[in-house]
Structure formats: C-alpha cells, structure tokens
Design an enzyme around this catalytic site. Structure first.
Site, PDB file in Angstrom:
ATOM      1  N   HIS A 156     -24.126   6.947   5.367  1.00  0.00           N
ATOM      2  CA  HIS A 156     -25.039   7.327   5.775  1.00  0.00           C
ATOM      3  C   HIS A 156     -24.761   9.010   5.867  1.00  0.00           C
ATOM      4  O   HIS A 156     -24.526   9.478   6.186  1.00  0.00           O
ATOM      5  CB  HIS A 156     -25.116   6.902   7.302  1.00  0.00           C
ATOM      6  CG  HIS A 156     -26.937   7.243   7.306  1.00  0.00           C
ATOM      7  ND1 HIS A 156     -28.172   6.384   6.980  1.00  0.00           N
ATOM      8  CD2 HIS A 156     -27.317   8.284   7.856  1.00  0.00           C
ATOM      9  CE1 HIS A 156     -28.987   7.130   7.309  1.00  0.00           C
ATOM     10  NE2 HIS A 156     -29.495   8.177   7.470  1.00  0.00           N
ATOM     11  N   CYS A 157     -24.820   9.290   4.720  1.00  0.00           N
ATOM     12  CA  CYS A 157     -25.523  10.833   4.885  1.00  0.00           C
ATOM     13  C   CYS A 157     -26.434  11.657   5.302  1.00  0.00           C
ATOM     14  O   CYS A 157     -27.599  11.382   4.338  1.00  0.00           O
ATOM     15  CB  CYS A 157     -25.297  11.279   3.110  1.00  0.00           C
ATOM     16  SG  CYS A 157     -24.694  12.797   2.829  1.00  0.00           S
ATOM     17  N   PRO A 158     -26.175  12.452   5.891  1.00  0.00           N
ATOM     18  CA  PRO A 158     -27.808  12.846   6.353  1.00  0.00           C
ATOM     19  C   PRO A 158     -28.629  14.274   5.637  1.00  0.00           C
ATOM     20  O   PRO A 158     -29.152  14.404   5.619  1.00  0.00           O
ATOM     21  CB  PRO A 158     -27.603  13.982   7.745  1.00  0.00           C
ATOM     22  CG  PRO A 158     -25.413  14.431   7.386  1.00  0.00           C
ATOM     23  CD  PRO A 158     -25.421  12.687   7.235  1.00  0.00           C
ATOM     24  N   ASN A 161     -30.480  12.242   3.504  1.00  0.00           N
ATOM     25  CA  ASN A 161     -31.406  10.860   5.003  1.00  0.00           C
ATOM     26  C   ASN A 161     -30.810   9.611   4.246  1.00  0.00           C
ATOM     27  O   ASN A 161     -32.540   8.814   3.826  1.00  0.00           O
ATOM     28  CB  ASN A 161     -32.616  11.562   4.540  1.00  0.00           C
ATOM     29  CG  ASN A 161     -33.277  11.195   5.783  1.00  0.00           C
ATOM     30  OD1 ASN A 161     -32.794  10.126   7.009  1.00  0.00           O
ATOM     31  ND2 ASN A 161     -34.814  10.889   5.566  1.00  0.00           N
ATOM     32  N   ASN A 162     -30.046   8.976   3.561  1.00  0.00           N
ATOM     33  CA  ASN A 162     -30.322   8.131   3.187  1.00  0.00           C
ATOM     34  C   ASN A 162     -28.771   7.437   3.220  1.00  0.00           C
ATOM     35  O   ASN A 162     -27.766   8.158   3.485  1.00  0.00           O
ATOM     36  CB  ASN A 162     -30.118   7.798   1.201  1.00  0.00           C
ATOM     37  CG  ASN A 162     -31.236   6.384   1.214  1.00  0.00           C
ATOM     38  OD1 ASN A 162     -30.566   5.759   1.502  1.00  0.00           O
ATOM     39  ND2 ASN A 162     -31.739   6.246  -0.513  1.00  0.00           N
TER      40      ASN A 162
END
Length: 369
Positions: A156-158, A161-162
């Site tokens: 999950h990549c901040p 945001n996905n």
C-alpha cells in the site's frame, strides 16, 4: 461486528482526508516544478531560442507521461477476488459452527478443491481471510488500509493513496520510470544555470532562486527514485511482489522463493503483456486476471496428478519441472506451453530452488501487511 456510530464514521472521513496529504504534496511539488522549469528557466533565463524550444518540447513530453502514469496509479481501483473465491452462505454457516482446527480446514479444502490455488499458509493450511470471508487466491493479501483483499498485492503506497497490485502495478512501474526521467532531465538541463548561480552569472531576479531549488529537488528525488525503480525492476525480473520478497510464498512442498518465476522474458510479459507497443504507455496490458498464475514448482504437489493436461512431453524428461494440474485462466495458460525455456537464463538452467526470502528495502516508500 459492532455497528458504526457517528464518531467512528467521522474518524474514517478524517483518515480518508489525511491519506490524501502525500498526494497533494506531490501534486503541489509537481505544479511548482512546472512553473520553475517551463517559465522561470526556459522562458525567462534561456537566451538561445533553439535550446529553449528543444527543452520545452522534451520537458512537456516527460511531464505528460509522468502525470498520466501517476493519475492511473492513483485512480485505478485495486482488483478484488472474484465471486468463486467467496464462500457460499451454507459454507459460511458450516465454517462458523466448526472449531478452529482440522474440521475447519476440511471445510475450506472442500470449498477450494476446484479453485486454481497452489499456495498455503506457513502451517500448510488453506489461506482464508476472516475479514472478507473468502479463500485467498495465490499472491492475494488483505490490506489493512483499504480493508480489502487485493489481487497480487505488492504494497500500500501512501504517495498514491492506493494499493499497488495486479490492476495498477504496471502503472506504478511507469510512474517510477517517468518520474525518474523527469527528475534526471531537469537536473541535467538545469545544471549549467545552477553553476552560473554560484558564479554570479545569472541576473539578480527571482528566477535564480527557482533554478537553485529546482536543481536540488530534482537531484534529491533522482537518488531516491533510482533506488526504488531499480528495486522494482529486480522484482519484475524475478516475478516477485514486495511482500513475496520479504516473505517467500509457501507451496505444499514448502517455501519456494522462485515459485512464480518463469524466466526473465515471461516474467516481463506477465506485467507488461505480449504487445510491446503498449509497454511504455499507462494502458493496462498485463496478462491474466490476477486470480491464477503459472508456477515453477520444484516438487510436485502430492495431491495432484503427476502430469498436467497438455504437458506430457515435459513429464518424459525427468529433469524438467512439473506443474500442478488445477485450471489456469486462458489468458495466462499459454505461458505454460510457450516454446521458450522455463529457466531463469540459458546459462543457469533449473534455477528454481527452495529457500527463504530476503528483502533489502531501498526506498522511501511504505507498505502495509
């Protein structure tokens, strides 16, 4: 599950707003870089018209590809397991009545007997998500941020945001590639003006400060992005996700860090597809549906027939790898019958050995399990 009240609903909305802060930061930084480079550097500071035109054309091409791939990475919804992996109402009731243990696993084994799954938990059990109430497909993991099971979840990549998974992994790779090229291009073309800044060769205007900070920002992000992009290129070449590099997938015969690796060419095609004309475009072209994947197994699953359909010639050679007989999706099954070698390279045949996974984390990115 307890009903959600107004307080919990408000907290969820606040979290959703906070999750967008990294994306807003990147967007603002990108907007400033456009103003600093296109306006202050190219139009205000460059005196040579030819250099100005070439830099502006190349810059806008990289800028467009960067924004396009970033947009696709952010707004492409992660794919979730299809309905066949969800338990029926009767199976859910039966599972709730059975205590944790062998009886519980027997219910899951019956539900999973016709599903194309090869991986297990560390204890050898069927991978089941209590939260989503489904049998997890291979390479699928539950994201605690999205609160969903994500197909071929990488992390999950901040910054987007996905969740980065099967549906947008190609877009994420292109986003890294074009952002790295974007930063390298800015740093390279800004270098001579950055040197003039320190030698007092630039007019004393606000442009000189934009030029200075633009070079620093581009150089700094180039170092970070090159590490991250290089790491993900290595993952693609080995057909691994970040989670699988950290913890190797477990098959019935045991842990196998190269269980999904089919060789460099086929690993690339799984992510980018068969049509090379689409490789550099943020257009979905990955092979398969994210629910089933060809495997390169060292030992045959003892519960499966010794030879899959259509691979009798492989079984005649005792040195060849054997494959499970459960059905693969048509969009990926052609990889099994491809005439190319299954090995990692022609100089190192049979490089599918069991072992424990190891991860060297080289990025500023953050992932969740």
């Amino acid at each position: 599950m307890a009903p959600s009240g107004p307080g919990s609903s408000a907290r969820r909305r606040c979290r959703r707003v906070l999750y967008w802060i990294p994306v807003v930061f990147i967007s603002l930084l990108l907007g400033w870089s456009y103003y600093a480079y296109a306006i202050q550097l190219c139009i205000v500071s460059m005196e040579n018209t030819g250099e100005q035109a070439v830099c502006l054309m190349a810059y806008h091409l990289l800028f467009a590809m960067f924004v396009w791939s970033y947009w696709k990475t952010i707004f492409t919804l992660p794919m979730n397991p299809s309905k066949e992996f969800h338990l029926s109402y009767a199976e859910k009731e039966l599972l709730e009545r059975e205590p944790r243990g062998e009886a519980h696993q027997e219910v899951l084994r019956r539900a999973a007997k016709d599903l194309p799954i090869y991986t297990r938990t560390m204890s050898g059990a069927i991978r089941y998500c209590d939260r989503c109430q489904l049998i997890k497909p291979d390479r699928c993991h539950h994201c605690s941020v999205c609160d969903k099971c994500i197909l071929k979840m990488d992390h999950h990549c901040p910054w987007v945001n996905n969740c980065v998974g099967f549906s947008n992994y190609k877009f994420f790779l292109l986003f890294l590639a074009y952002s790295l090229l974007y930063c390298l291009f800015i740093a390279a073309t800004d270098l001579q003006y950055f040197i003039k800044f320190w030698t007092n060769g630039l007019p004393d205007t606000q442009a000189k400060f934009h030029i200075m900070f633009l070079f620093f920002a581009a150089a700094m992000f180039s170092v970070s992005l090159s590490s991250l992009f290089g790491y993900h290129c290595w993952l693609v070449s080995k057909n691994k996700s970040t989670l699988e590099a950290f913890r190797s997938p477990v098959f019935r015969h045991g842990t196998d860090k190269n269980g999904f690796s089919l060789g460099f060419s086929k690993n690339m095609r799984q992510v980018f597809g068969d049509e090379k004309k689409y490789w550099l475009l943020p257009i979905f072209s990955s092979l398969g549906d994210g629910c089933s994947f060809p495997t390169c197994l060292v030992n045959q699953d003892p519960e499966q027939p010794s030879t899959p359909a259509g691979l009798n010639s492989t079984a005649k050679n005792p040195e060849s790898h054997q494959f499970p007989a459960k059905p693969l999706r048509e969009s990926q099954s052609h990889l099994l019958t491809d005439s190319q070698s299954w090995t990692e390279s022609s100089t190192n045949p049979g490089k599918c050995k069991t072992g424990k996974g190891m991860l060297v984390w080289l990025s500023f990115d953050i992932f969740y399990f």
